[in-house]
Design a protein around this motif. Structure first.
Motif, PDB file in Angstrom:
ATOM      1  N   ASN A   1       0.843  -1.202   0.000  1.00  7.86           N
ATOM      2  CA  ASN A   1       0.000   0.000   0.000  1.00  7.86           C
ATOM      3  C   ASN A   1       0.875   1.248   0.000  1.00  7.86           C
ATOM      4  O   ASN A   1       1.768   1.400   0.834  1.00  7.86           O
ATOM      5  CB  ASN A   1      -0.914   0.010   1.225  1.00  7.86           C
ATOM      6  CG  ASN A   1      -2.071   0.982   1.065  1.00  7.86           C
ATOM      7  OD1 ASN A   1      -1.874   2.188   1.000  1.00  7.86           O
ATOM      8  ND2 ASN A   1      -3.277   0.442   0.997  1.00  7.86           N
TER       9      ASN A   1
ATOM     10  N   GLY B   1      -2.976   1.362 -13.323  1.00  8.58           N
ATOM     11  CA  GLY B   1      -3.372   2.731 -13.607  1.00  8.58           C
ATOM     12  C   GLY B   1      -2.432   3.406 -14.588  1.00  8.58           C
ATOM     13  O   GLY B   1      -2.877   4.107 -15.516  1.00  8.58           O
TER      14      GLY B   1
ATOM     15  N   GLY C   1      -8.487  -1.011  -6.852  1.00 10.16           N
ATOM     16  CA  GLY C   1      -7.338  -1.357  -6.017  1.00 10.16           C
ATOM     17  C   GLY C   1      -7.602  -2.501  -5.070  1.00 10.16           C
ATOM     18  O   GLY C   1      -6.689  -3.255  -4.721  1.00 10.16           O
TER      19      GLY C   1
ATOM     20  N   PRO D   1      -1.978  -2.325  -8.549  1.00 10.47           N
ATOM     21  CA  PRO D   1      -2.982  -1.345  -8.964  1.00 10.47           C
ATOM     22  C   PRO D   1      -2.363  -0.087  -9.576  1.00 10.47           C
ATOM     23  O   PRO D   1      -2.912   0.476 -10.532  1.00 10.47           O
ATOM     24  CB  PRO D   1      -3.717  -1.020  -7.654  1.00 10.47           C
ATOM     25  CG  PRO D   1      -3.590  -2.260  -6.850  1.00 10.47           C
ATOM     26  CD  PRO D   1      -2.218  -2.785  -7.162  1.00 10.47           C
ATOM     27  N   LEU D   2      -1.206   0.344  -9.057  1.00 12.54           N
ATOM     28  CA  LEU D   2      -0.534   1.512  -9.637  1.00 12.54           C
ATOM     29  C   LEU D   2      -0.015   1.195 -11.036  1.00 12.54           C
ATOM     30  O   LEU D   2      -0.115   2.032 -11.949  1.00 12.54           O
ATOM     31  CB  LEU D   2       0.617   1.953  -8.732  1.00 12.54           C
ATOM     32  CG  LEU D   2       0.215   2.577  -7.386  1.00 12.54           C
ATOM     33  CD1 LEU D   2       1.440   2.810  -6.525  1.00 12.54           C
ATOM     34  CD2 LEU D   2      -0.537   3.886  -7.596  1.00 12.54           C
TER      35      LEU D   2
ATOM     36  N   LEU E   1      -4.201   0.888  -2.560  1.00 11.55           N
ATOM     37  CA  LEU E   1      -3.349   1.187  -3.705  1.00 11.55           C
ATOM     38  C   LEU E   1      -1.985   0.529  -3.518  1.00 11.55           C
ATOM     39  O   LEU E   1      -1.056   1.111  -2.940  1.00 11.55           O
ATOM     40  CB  LEU E   1      -3.184   2.705  -3.875  1.00 11.55           C
ATOM     41  CG  LEU E   1      -4.388   3.458  -4.435  1.00 11.55           C
ATOM     42  CD1 LEU E   1      -4.042   4.899  -4.672  1.00 11.55           C
ATOM     43  CD2 LEU E   1      -4.864   2.826  -5.728  1.00 11.55           C
TER      44      LEU E   1
ATOM     45  N   TYR F   1     -11.141   2.194  -0.904  1.00 13.59           N
ATOM     46  CA  TYR F   1     -10.586   3.015  -1.978  1.00 13.59           C
ATOM     47  C   TYR F   1      -9.129   3.401  -1.727  1.00 13.59           C
ATOM     48  O   TYR F   1      -8.535   4.116  -2.532  1.00 13.59           O
ATOM     49  CB  TYR F   1     -11.433   4.264  -2.163  1.00 13.59           C
ATOM     50  CG  TYR F   1     -12.877   3.957  -2.478  1.00 13.59           C
ATOM     51  CD1 TYR F   1     -13.255   3.501  -3.732  1.00 13.59           C
ATOM     52  CD2 TYR F   1     -13.866   4.064  -1.507  1.00 13.59           C
ATOM     53  CE1 TYR F   1     -14.568   3.188  -4.022  1.00 13.59           C
ATOM     54  CE2 TYR F   1     -15.189   3.753  -1.771  1.00 13.59           C
ATOM     55  CZ  TYR F   1     -15.534   3.319  -3.032  1.00 13.59           C
ATOM     56  OH  TYR F   1     -16.841   3.000  -3.314  1.00 13.59           O
TER      57      TYR F   1
ATOM     58  N   THR G   1      -8.050   3.197 -10.985  1.00 13.85           N
ATOM     59  CA  THR G   1      -6.994   2.784 -10.061  1.00 13.85           C
ATOM     60  C   THR G   1      -7.508   2.722  -8.633  1.00 13.85           C
ATOM     61  O   THR G   1      -7.232   1.776  -7.891  1.00 13.85           O
ATOM     62  CB  THR G   1      -5.794   3.745 -10.152  1.00 13.85           C
ATOM     63  OG1 THR G   1      -5.304   3.752 -11.499  1.00 13.85           O
ATOM     64  CG2 THR G   1      -4.677   3.303  -9.220  1.00 13.85           C
ATOM     65  N   PHE G   2      -8.279   3.734  -8.222  1.00  9.69           N
ATOM     66  CA  PHE G   2      -8.788   3.766  -6.851  1.00  9.69           C
ATOM     67  C   PHE G   2      -9.895   2.750  -6.631  1.00  9.69           C
ATOM     68  O   PHE G   2      -9.949   2.095  -5.590  1.00  9.69           O
ATOM     69  CB  PHE G   2      -9.294   5.176  -6.510  1.00  9.69           C
ATOM     70  CG  PHE G   2      -8.221   6.109  -6.048  1.00  9.69           C
ATOM     71  CD1 PHE G   2      -7.868   6.191  -4.711  1.00  9.69           C
ATOM     72  CD2 PHE G   2      -7.538   6.895  -6.956  1.00  9.69           C
ATOM     73  CE1 PHE G   2      -6.875   7.046  -4.284  1.00  9.69           C
ATOM     74  CE2 PHE G   2      -6.534   7.762  -6.546  1.00  9.69           C
ATOM     75  CZ  PHE G   2      -6.195   7.839  -5.205  1.00  9.69           C
TER      76      PHE G   2
END
Length: 600
Positions: free
Chosen positions: A489, A521, A555, A517-518, A513, A510, A551-552
């Motif tokens: 995270n 995105g 995640g 996930p980054l 991350l 939310y 992305t949010f």
């Protein structure tokens, strides 16, 4: 006068014909339907109803079931297990015991599955005795519709005798109870190496009169179990009655009249499904039965899925037999399909919630499972599936990217039209559509491959969420469970700060991350930068923020799904770049990136 008489006779004849047709096609069938419904209602009224499990004798007679709801658990699991002598269950997959008091299967743990990815963590406990927290058990027994001189039947307090203290594959156990009135009840229980119990019950009538009995089976659980929290995942009542699958959630059953939903059919099974585990009972598959989903009690509900058979009359000197199956274990795809074939449990594979796109989800699982057996890693299998899906959609994707390339070519002309028409949006839109038509460009064609991949994406999501084969399946590096979110995270500096942002109230989901996930995105943003920017400012802003929103919101999804989406984006960027180069269109990714950072 004669003409009037003729008309009256014709009208009377037509009326009689109409009345006759009405009676033949509607009135008589409706009367027969009502008569049959009345007969069925009278027949059903004779069937004794099961109620909440109780200490006073569930299944003891016609009145069994009109009892108070089960009291809240006050004992520890170990204390509850000690309330009854027990027969040990010991198989390759199961550990536990059967209570001789009541004859319940109420102690089952799964040897092959642990609570966390740590192999030293406790194994999964599935079934638990009634007096312990999280009570969850399976039970079989008898009912009678007789009100006078009703025979004594086994109850939850009945103490059965066993011919062995250990149940194992190839080593069945027979429970016996004599009611002292001429009826001898036997329950021969066998178990396979996995999760299926076969219970062959028999009643020997040594009395001097016939006895009519109904056999019942049920799975009961006390209290609303914790949910896995996936909107696309069914948890609660599940079953197949006849040839129809029936799913009802815990909350929805409480909205049914009398908190009850009733079904009838020939063959099938009923029970409960969790994300990865299931517990069901199945009566004889060639016999008719009535099934119910029901919630009982006050603040702490008892949820029960049960079946009641057609009555059987046991004549003096005769023995009646029936077979019931109990499944309590992990919802492994191949195993459920094997049980559907033998012993023939109808549609048993649908204990897994494959979803609306089951015709895509099931083949998707088979493909991933095949590739897993080939590569030895489910993460690599997902990467390979992404390539296969890309190849399958290659013709459509090529046309889409060719259309995007043409869109780039006509951007100067669109800019000229915008300058020409100024604030006249209607005129600009009409001229732009003419330009598209003249240049044979379809601006919506770029969306087609994305739309067609949505069912594929959803089916992969379902595979990751519902199949136990993905549970605790590792990838590389820090991903130890492809069915769980990325554990890293950015908001706690990837573990440097001692707190978990995902536990924050309201916004926690939310804030999941992690690294993957980054990556997803960023690859989505890069992919969008390869396409022409929309001329409409609102669309331009929306497309600019879309990667951030995705992305949010994604995640907290399964890391396997995020890896798939990231890899898919990267392959799309490479594919689009190759097509643009072949089409002689300028590769504008680097120019768009410079513009985004104010370097151009």
């Amino acid at each position: 006068m004669k003409e009037n008489t003729k008309n009256m006779l014709m009208a009377a004849a037509m009326s009689l014909i109409f009345i006759g047709l009405w009676d033949y096609f509607y009135a008589f069938p409706e009367m027969e339907r009502q008569r049959q419904a009345q007969i069925e209602q009278q027949r059903m009224a004779k069937i004794p109803k099961l109620g909440a499990p109780d200490k006073a004798g569930a299944g003891a007679g016609a009145g069994a079931g009109a009892v108070a709801p089960a009291k809240p658990a006050v004992l520890s699991r170990a204390e509850a297990l000690a309330l009854s002598p027990r027969v040990t269950i010991d198989t390759r997959s199961l550990a536990g015991s059967i209570a001789l008091k009541g004859g319940r299967i109420d102690d089952v743990s799964l040897k092959a599955y642990h609570q966390t990815v740590d192999p030293a963590s406790p194994i999964i406990t599935l079934l638990t005795p009634e007096d312990a927290p999280g009570a969850y058990y399976a039970e079989m027994g008898y009912l009678t519709g007789e009100t006078e001189s009703a025979p004594s039947l086994p109850t939850t307090e009945t103490l059965w005798t066993a011919d062995s203290d250990r149940l194992a594959p190839g080593k069945p156990v027979t429970l016996t109870w004599d009611n002292g009135q001429g009826l001898v009840f036997k329950r021969a229980i066998s178990v396979d190496e996995e999760y299926l119990f076969t219970i062959k019950e028999s009643v020997e009538n040594k009395s001097g009169r016939p006895v009519t009995l109904y056999t019942f089976s049920r799975v009961a659980r006390i209290g609303h179990p914790p949910s896995a929290g996936y909107a696309a995942l069914h948890e609660g009542f599940v079953g197949t009655i006849g040839d129809v699958s029936q799913e009802v959630t815990y909350d929805k059953i409480e909205k049914e009249p009398n908190y009850t939903k009733t079904f009838k059919g020939i063959g099938g099974w009923v029970g409960f499904t969790d994300k990865y585990w299931g517990a069901v009972v199945a009566p004889e598959q060639n016999a008719a039965f009535e099934a119910r989903y029901v919630a009982m009690g006050g603040a702490t509900k008892t949820y029960q899925a049960d079946t009641v058979s057609e009555p059987k009359t046991v004549e003096p000197g005769a023995t009646a037999e029936t077979t019931t199956y109990v499944f309590a274990g992990a919802k492994e795809v191949d195993l459920l399909n094997a049980y559907a074939a033998n012993p023939g449990l109808k549609r048993f594979g649908y204990l897994i919630d494959w979803g609306w796109f089951y015709f895509i989800t099931q083949p998707m699982f088979k493909l991933i499972d095949f590739l897993y057996k080939l590569f030895g890693n489910f993460g690599v299998a997902i990467l390979a599936v992404t390539v296969i899906v890309k190849l399958a959609f290659l013709p459509l994707a090529n046309k889409s990217y060719q259309s995007i390339a043409k869109m780039k070519e006509i951007q100067p002309k669109i800019k000229e039209l915008k300058e020409k028409y100024g604030d006249d949006k209607h005129g600009f839109n009409m001229a732009q559509m003419e330009l598209y038509k003249r240049e044979k460009v379809n601006p919506a064609s770029g969306c087609l491959p994305v739309l067609l991949q949505i069912p594929v994406f959803f089916s992969l999501y379902k595979v990751l969420v519902v199949t136990i084969e993905m549970r605790h399946a590792p990838f590389f590096g820090w991903i130890k469970d492809l069915s769980a979110p990325d554990p890293t995270n950015v908001f706690n500096l990837f573990g440097v700060l001692p707190f978990d942002p995902t536990h924050a109230a309201f916004i926690g989901p939310y804030l999941a991350l992690g690294v993957w996930p980054l990556v997803m995105g960023v690859t989505m943003w890069l992919q969008m930068k390869m396409n022409p920017e929309p001329t409409d400012e609102i669309q331009k802003t929306m497309f600019a923020w879309m990667p951030v929103m995705f992305t949010f919101t994604m995640g907290s999804f399964a890391s396997g799904l995020i890896i798939y989406w990231s890899w898919n984006n990267l392959l799309s960027i490479i594919q689009q770049g190759i097509i643009m180069k072949r089409a002689g269109v300028k590769f504008e990714l680097w120019d768009n990136l410079r513009k985004s950072f104010g370097l151009a």
